[in-house]
Design a protein around this motif. Structure first.
Motif, PDB file in Angstrom:
ATOM      1  N   SER A  58      -4.712  55.275  20.863  1.00 30.07           N
ATOM      2  CA  SER A  58      -5.700  55.731  21.688  1.00 30.07           C
ATOM      3  C   SER A  58      -6.608  54.873  22.631  1.00 30.07           C
ATOM      4  CB  SER A  58      -6.659  56.779  21.104  1.00 30.07           C
ATOM      5  OG  SER A  58      -7.622  56.035  20.070  1.00 30.07           O
ATOM      6  N   ALA A  59      -6.765  53.381  22.200  1.00 28.17           N
ATOM      7  CA  ALA A  59      -7.398  52.564  22.857  1.00 28.17           C
ATOM      8  C   ALA A  59      -7.344  52.458  24.431  1.00 28.17           C
ATOM      9  CB  ALA A  59      -7.328  51.322  22.235  1.00 28.17           C
ATOM     10  N   ALA A  60      -8.431  52.077  25.051  1.00 29.38           N
ATOM     11  CA  ALA A  60      -8.118  52.013  26.404  1.00 29.38           C
ATOM     12  C   ALA A  60      -8.886  50.821  26.965  1.00 29.38           C
ATOM     13  CB  ALA A  60      -9.067  53.185  27.152  1.00 29.38           C
ATOM     14  N   PRO A  61      -8.719  50.270  28.334  1.00 33.11           N
ATOM     15  CA  PRO A  61      -9.387  49.237  28.935  1.00 33.11           C
ATOM     16  C   PRO A  61     -10.966  49.631  28.967  1.00 33.11           C
ATOM     17  CG  PRO A  61      -7.747  49.932  30.194  1.00 33.11           C
ATOM     18  CD  PRO A  61      -7.621  51.069  29.409  1.00 33.11           C
ATOM     19  N   PRO A  62     -11.853  48.618  28.837  1.00 29.01           N
ATOM     20  CA  PRO A  62     -13.121  48.713  28.942  1.00 29.01           C
ATOM     21  C   PRO A  62     -13.763  48.921  30.348  1.00 29.01           C
ATOM     22  CG  PRO A  62     -12.636  46.348  28.906  1.00 29.01           C
ATOM     23  CD  PRO A  62     -11.141  47.090  28.904  1.00 29.01           C
ATOM     24  N   ALA A  63     -14.428  49.720  30.408  1.00 25.58           N
ATOM     25  CA  ALA A  63     -15.244  50.156  31.624  1.00 25.58           C
ATOM     26  C   ALA A  63     -15.917  48.839  32.114  1.00 25.58           C
ATOM     27  CB  ALA A  63     -16.370  51.360  31.526  1.00 25.58           C
ATOM     28  N   ARG A  64     -15.855  48.697  33.356  1.00 29.16           N
ATOM     29  CA  ARG A  64     -16.581  47.492  34.116  1.00 29.16           C
ATOM     30  C   ARG A  64     -17.950  47.337  33.773  1.00 29.16           C
ATOM     31  NH1 ARG A  64     -15.147  43.465  37.719  1.00 29.16           N
ATOM     32  NH2 ARG A  64     -16.980  42.746  38.865  1.00 29.16           N
ATOM     33  N   ASP A  65     -18.467  46.328  33.844  1.00 31.36           N
ATOM     34  CA  ASP A  65     -19.950  46.239  33.591  1.00 31.36           C
ATOM     35  C   ASP A  65     -20.539  46.721  32.169  1.00 31.36           C
ATOM     36  OD1 ASP A  65     -20.006  44.925  35.985  1.00 31.36           O
ATOM     37  OD2 ASP A  65     -21.269  46.439  36.978  1.00 31.36           O
ATOM     38  N   THR A  66     -19.689  46.500  31.192  1.00 31.58           N
ATOM     39  CA  THR A  66     -20.090  46.874  29.886  1.00 31.58           C
ATOM     40  C   THR A  66     -19.760  45.481  29.291  1.00 31.58           C
ATOM     41  OG1 THR A  66     -17.642  47.540  29.233  1.00 31.58           O
ATOM     42  CG2 THR A  66     -19.155  49.403  30.126  1.00 31.58           C
ATOM     43  N   LEU A  67     -20.519  45.604  27.792  1.00 37.43           N
ATOM     44  CA  LEU A  67     -20.584  44.380  27.138  1.00 37.43           C
ATOM     45  C   LEU A  67     -19.099  44.063  26.692  1.00 37.43           C
ATOM     46  CD1 LEU A  67     -22.352  42.141  25.900  1.00 37.43           C
ATOM     47  CD2 LEU A  67     -22.541  43.535  23.755  1.00 37.43           C
ATOM     48  N   LEU A  68     -18.060  44.749  26.464  1.00 39.33           N
ATOM     49  CA  LEU A  68     -16.677  44.604  26.062  1.00 39.33           C
ATOM     50  C   LEU A  68     -16.046  43.954  27.394  1.00 39.33           C
ATOM     51  CD1 LEU A  68     -14.469  44.555  24.327  1.00 39.33           C
ATOM     52  CD2 LEU A  68     -13.889  46.997  24.778  1.00 39.33           C
ATOM     53  N   TRP A  69     -16.103  44.362  28.618  1.00 37.39           N
ATOM     54  CA  TRP A  69     -15.823  44.159  29.610  1.00 37.39           C
ATOM     55  C   TRP A  69     -16.214  42.559  29.802  1.00 37.39           C
ATOM     56  CZ3 TRP A  69     -18.581  42.159  33.828  1.00 37.39           C
ATOM     57  CH2 TRP A  69     -17.782  41.720  34.959  1.00 37.39           C
ATOM     58  N   ALA A 103      -4.697  48.162  27.109  1.00 35.42           N
ATOM     59  CA  ALA A 103      -5.882  48.626  26.246  1.00 35.42           C
ATOM     60  C   ALA A 103      -6.205  47.282  25.453  1.00 35.42           C
ATOM     61  CB  ALA A 103      -5.394  49.703  25.275  1.00 35.42           C
ATOM     62  N   VAL A 104      -7.456  47.331  24.933  1.00 32.73           N
ATOM     63  CA  VAL A 104      -7.974  46.498  24.095  1.00 32.73           C
ATOM     64  C   VAL A 104      -8.562  47.069  22.573  1.00 32.73           C
ATOM     65  CG1 VAL A 104     -10.365  46.649  25.078  1.00 32.73           C
ATOM     66  CG2 VAL A 104      -9.856  44.888  23.803  1.00 32.73           C
ATOM     67  N   SER A 105      -8.038  46.391  21.429  1.00 30.86           N
ATOM     68  CA  SER A 105      -8.642  46.977  20.124  1.00 30.86           C
ATOM     69  C   SER A 105      -9.424  46.000  19.588  1.00 30.86           C
ATOM     70  CB  SER A 105      -7.213  47.335  19.504  1.00 30.86           C
ATOM     71  OG  SER A 105      -7.426  47.645  18.058  1.00 30.86           O
ATOM     72  N   LEU A 106     -10.178  46.477  18.627  1.00 32.63           N
ATOM     73  CA  LEU A 106     -11.316  45.797  18.098  1.00 32.63           C
ATOM     74  C   LEU A 106     -11.023  45.990  16.510  1.00 32.63           C
ATOM     75  CD1 LEU A 106     -14.685  46.522  19.963  1.00 32.63           C
ATOM     76  CD2 LEU A 106     -12.831  44.624  20.314  1.00 32.63           C
ATOM     77  N   THR A 107      -9.819  46.246  16.078  1.00 29.25           N
ATOM     78  CA  THR A 107      -9.524  46.492  14.612  1.00 29.25           C
ATOM     79  C   THR A 107      -8.232  45.962  14.291  1.00 29.25           C
ATOM     80  OG1 THR A 107      -8.471  48.601  14.993  1.00 29.25           O
ATOM     81  CG2 THR A 107     -10.604  48.572  14.725  1.00 29.25           C
ATOM     82  N   GLU A 108      -8.032  45.643  13.207  1.00 29.36           N
ATOM     83  CA  GLU A 108      -6.592  44.978  12.665  1.00 29.36           C
ATOM     84  C   GLU A 108      -5.292  45.664  13.108  1.00 29.36           C
ATOM     85  OE1 GLU A 108      -6.219  42.077  11.387  1.00 29.36           O
ATOM     86  OE2 GLU A 108      -8.228  41.477  10.415  1.00 29.36           O
ATOM     87  N   ILE A 109      -5.500  47.096  13.130  1.00 28.43           N
ATOM     88  CA  ILE A 109      -4.586  47.948  13.504  1.00 28.43           C
ATOM     89  C   ILE A 109      -4.487  48.187  15.008  1.00 28.43           C
ATOM     90  CG2 ILE A 109      -3.368  50.007  13.022  1.00 28.43           C
ATOM     91  CD1 ILE A 109      -4.438  49.774  10.123  1.00 28.43           C
ATOM     92  N   VAL A 110      -3.536  48.207  15.785  1.00 25.63           N
ATOM     93  CA  VAL A 110      -3.590  48.550  17.234  1.00 25.63           C
ATOM     94  C   VAL A 110      -3.871  49.925  17.420  1.00 25.63           C
ATOM     95  CG1 VAL A 110      -2.592  48.472  19.449  1.00 25.63           C
ATOM     96  CG2 VAL A 110      -2.113  46.565  17.891  1.00 25.63           C
ATOM     97  N   ASP A 111      -4.920  50.457  18.002  1.00 24.91           N
ATOM     98  CA  ASP A 111      -5.271  51.741  18.110  1.00 24.91           C
ATOM     99  C   ASP A 111      -4.631  52.339  19.348  1.00 24.91           C
ATOM    100  OD1 ASP A 111      -6.568  54.460  18.329  1.00 24.91           O
ATOM    101  OD2 ASP A 111      -8.460  53.539  18.617  1.00 24.91           O
TER     102      ASP A 111
END
Length: 296
Positions: free
Chosen positions: A241-252, A231-239
């Motif tokens: 419930s986080a998950a991998p980004p969907a393909r063809d999205t800005l985070l991907w 999973a990928v987290s965008l906060t200081e604390i690892v979430d």
């Protein structure tokens, strides 16, 4: 009945045209040499129902272009002599005027007609493509003190308009301006691996560096008898419930198109050999899961 002769442009009109071309050429000359060196032929007409280019291609165009304009080409004049100096070998330099249909991205209004410089590759017979009346998406930047001029942000920044390209460009522009838009990833910071109590169990965390120092981290979890997950987290604390980004999205895109192909040695230099090997393996798993950043 005798024909009525066409009115010739007035001296004032010719002067304004020359001033517009001159301003556009000066701006083009100031562009980065690397951007000018990578030239491509102007895209040829394609069916209106054609799919959009790969997500990464469109994201590259959108994210480097503060102005995106849906327009129809009104005229394309081949420049000669001093005005054509600077065009890549084999290319023709044009001064293009286009009628604006819609402003897809931009903070300021634009006039009904704009001009810009475009380098095109003639065909095998030496003929320049007929651009008149083509509907195009222009990816550019504004020209200071010249509201009716734009500078294309690259040699591929004039694209034939299609519904798919228009929709994808708008989606990426909207996502990039969102308050929770993912930051631009610039590399890998450090990593660590914690082995579990059972054979084959463990967790790797990899912290990424970003343009604006916002946190981004990857977490890879392995359990015996189960497929690894990450999973990928965008906060200081690892979430949790986080998950991998969907393909063809800005985070991907931020990950797939920016992460190095191998985990840098400096990221694992303080680990034991076994922990480092597990971190390298887990990083490879993330890259495989993301898939290639296709730009071709």
């Amino acid at each position: 009945m005798s024909s009525v002769p066409k009115a010739k442009p007035t001296t004032g009109a010719r002067t304004r045209r020359r001033q517009a071309i001159g301003a556009a050429l000066l701006l083009l000359a100031a562009a980065a040499p690397s951007a000018l060196a990578q030239r491509r032929a102007v895209p040829v007409p394609a069916p209106v129902a054609a799919p959009a280019p790969p997500y990464a291609v469109v994201a590259d165009l959108v994210l480097r272009s503060p102005v995106i304009i849906d327009s129809t080409i009104r005229s394309a004049e081949k420049l000669k002599g001093p005005e054509a100096i600077g065009a890549p070998p084999g290319y023709a330099r044009l001064f293009v005027q286009a009628d604006v249909l819609a402003l897809v991205r931009g903070t300021d209004s634009v006039p009904a007609r704009i001009g810009y410089i475009l380098d095109v590759l003639p065909d095998t017979r030496g003929k320049i493509p007929n651009l008149r009346k083509l509907r195009v998406l222009l990816f550019g930047r504004p020209v200071p003190r010249s509201a009716n001029q734009i500078q294309l942000t690259g040699p591929d920044s004039q694209r034939l308009w299609t519904p798919a390209l228009d929709a994808l460009s708008r989606r990426i522009a909207t996502d990039a301006l969102a308050a929770d838009a993912p930051p631009e990833v610039t590399g890998v910071g450090n990593a660590f691996h914690v082995p579990g109590s059972l054979p084959g169990e463990g967790e790797t965390q990899i912290f990424l560096t970003t343009r604006d120092t916002r946190p981004v981290s990857l977490s890879i979890l392995r359990r015996p008898g189960q497929q690894p997950s990450w999973a990928v987290s965008l906060t200081e604390i690892v979430d949790e419930s986080a998950a991998p980004p969907a393909r063809d999205t800005l985070l991907w895109y931020r990950l797939a198109c920016a992460l190095p192909v191998q985990l840098p040695a400096i990221a694992v230099e303080k680990m034991s050999a076994d922990d480092a090997a597990n971190a390298v393996r887990d990083y490879g798993f993330v890259l495989q899961s993301l898939g290639p950043c296709t730009r071709g």
